[in-house]
Structures are given as structure tokens and as C-alpha cells.
Design a protein around this motif. Structure first.
Motif, PDB file in Angstrom:
ATOM      1  N   SER A  56       0.872  -1.173   0.000  1.00  7.40           N
ATOM      2  CA  SER A  56       0.000   0.000   0.000  1.00  7.40           C
ATOM      3  C   SER A  56       0.901   1.213   0.000  1.00  7.40           C
ATOM      4  N   THR A  57       0.633   2.105  -0.945  1.00  6.13           N
ATOM      5  CA  THR A  57       1.347   3.376  -0.991  1.00  6.13           C
ATOM      6  C   THR A  57       0.338   4.476  -0.655  1.00  6.13           C
ATOM      7  N   THR A  63       1.343  11.625  -0.540  1.00  4.34           N
ATOM      8  CA  THR A  63       2.320  11.376  -1.593  1.00  4.34           C
ATOM      9  C   THR A  63       3.331  10.317  -1.180  1.00  4.34           C
ATOM     10  N   THR A  64       3.608   9.412  -2.090  1.00  9.07           N
ATOM     11  CA  THR A  64       4.755   8.511  -1.967  1.00  9.07           C
ATOM     12  C   THR A  64       5.779   9.031  -2.957  1.00  9.07           C
ATOM     13  N   TRP A  98       9.910   8.910   4.921  1.00  7.42           N
ATOM     14  CA  TRP A  98       9.244   7.823   4.216  1.00  7.42           C
ATOM     15  C   TRP A  98      10.047   6.539   4.350  1.00  7.42           C
ATOM     16  N   ALA A  99       9.310   5.444   4.497  1.00  8.59           N
ATOM     17  CA  ALA A  99       9.952   4.151   4.721  1.00  8.59           C
ATOM     18  C   ALA A  99       9.150   3.033   4.080  1.00  8.59           C
ATOM     19  N   GLY A 116       1.858   7.769   2.867  1.00 11.17           N
ATOM     20  CA  GLY A 116       2.976   7.992   1.951  1.00 11.17           C
ATOM     21  C   GLY A 116       4.030   6.910   1.996  1.00 11.17           C
ATOM     22  N   CYS A 117       4.121   6.204   3.107  1.00  6.27           N
ATOM     23  CA  CYS A 117       5.088   5.113   3.200  1.00  6.27           C
ATOM     24  C   CYS A 117       4.655   3.947   2.322  1.00  6.27           C
ATOM     25  N   VAL A 118       5.587   3.030   2.122  1.00  2.00           N
ATOM     26  CA  VAL A 118       5.305   1.788   1.405  1.00  2.00           C
ATOM     27  C   VAL A 118       5.075   0.730   2.479  1.00  2.00           C
TER      28      VAL A 118
END
Length: 146
Positions: A56-57, A63-64, A98-99, A116-118
Motif C-alpha cells: 500500500s502506498t 504522496t509517496t 518515508w519508509a 505515503g510510506c510503502v
């Protein structure tokens, strides 16, 4: 003559050291390719695909960041200072805050749902975290693309 040979040997050794890390990094590279459109992450080592996982982004309004990154820091457990101390297990930070990290919201994997993270299933995040530790952040690339 001996001085000239010594000079040439020193320069050659310096050039070898200067070019070797780039070649070594490519050869020993662990690559995590995040396909935002497909909501999946493919992990390859030495060019061989090891894993492909749903992610999931960023959800609408978040924003990712796209680009190619090296991990900046990793934490077995991190708590988000921005989002109410939300747990981020097996976090591999790649761009500021972000991670790539684990989540318990596995029903949302495969669709945009994060700030925004993955996000990965936590067992998959642990596998990725362990691989990054094994090869080192300098030999790891995280590529986020559409």
C-alpha cells in the motif's frame, strides 16, 4: 625509473579503488522496485527475483515520493512521531520520513492506503529488513516508480 613505476602503480591502485565500489555495488545490489500503479514491490538480488509482494502506498491526498534511493536508516521497530506514534515494524527509511515498513492493515494491501510510506505485510517487511541488513544499505536500492 623506479620512481615513475611507483607513481604509475600508485595512480593505478587509486583508480582501481575509485572504480571498484561502483562495480561492486552493482554486482552485490539488492533492489526493491515499488510499482505504485500496480501496488506491488519486487525484490531482486544479483538480478534474480526473490520476492513479489502487494503493498500500500499513498492514499488520495498523500504522496509517496518517486525516485531511486538508498536506505538512510533502519529500525526493527519505529513509532511515527507524525501519526500518533503508529507502529512501523521493520522500517527501512529511504527518503526523509518515508519508509518501507510492516503493517497490520493487511486487508488494505494492494491498494493505496498509507500516508505515503510503502506498507508491507509485517512478515514480508521483516524479510526485506533482514536482507537490507545482510547486504548493507550501501548495496541496496529502493526504486519507487509509477
Amino acid at each position: 625509473m623506479a620512481g615513475t613505476r611507483r607513481f604509475i602503480a600508485t595512480v593505478a591502485a587509486g583508480l582501481a579503488l575509485w572504480t571498484l565500489p561502483a562495480v561492486e555495488a552493482e554486482a552485490a545490489s539488492l533492489i526493491a522496485r515499488v510499482d505504485v500503479a500496480a501496488q506491488k514491490m519486487t525484490v531482486s538480488r544479483y538480478g534474480k527475483v526473490l520476492h513479489e509482494w502487494p503493498v500500500s502506498t499513498a492514499a488520495a491526498g498523500y504522496t509517496t515520493p518517486r525516485g531511486e534511493y538508498r536506505p538512510q536508516r533502519i529500525h526493527k521497530m519505529w513509532h511515527s512521531r507524525t501519526y500518533d506514534m503508529a507502529p512501523m515494524p521493520f522500517a527501512v527509511f529511504y527518503d526523509r520520513g518515508w519508509a518501507v515498513h510492516g503493517t497490520s492493515a493487511v486487508s488494505r494491501l494492494g491498494s493505496p492506503a498509507s500516508h505515503g510510506c510503502v506498507r508491507l505485510a509485517t512478515p514480508n517487511a521483516e524479510i526485506f529488513y533482514t536482507l537490507v541488513r545482510q547486504v548493507g544499505p550501501g548495496n541496496t536500492r529502493i526504486i519507487v516508480q509509477d
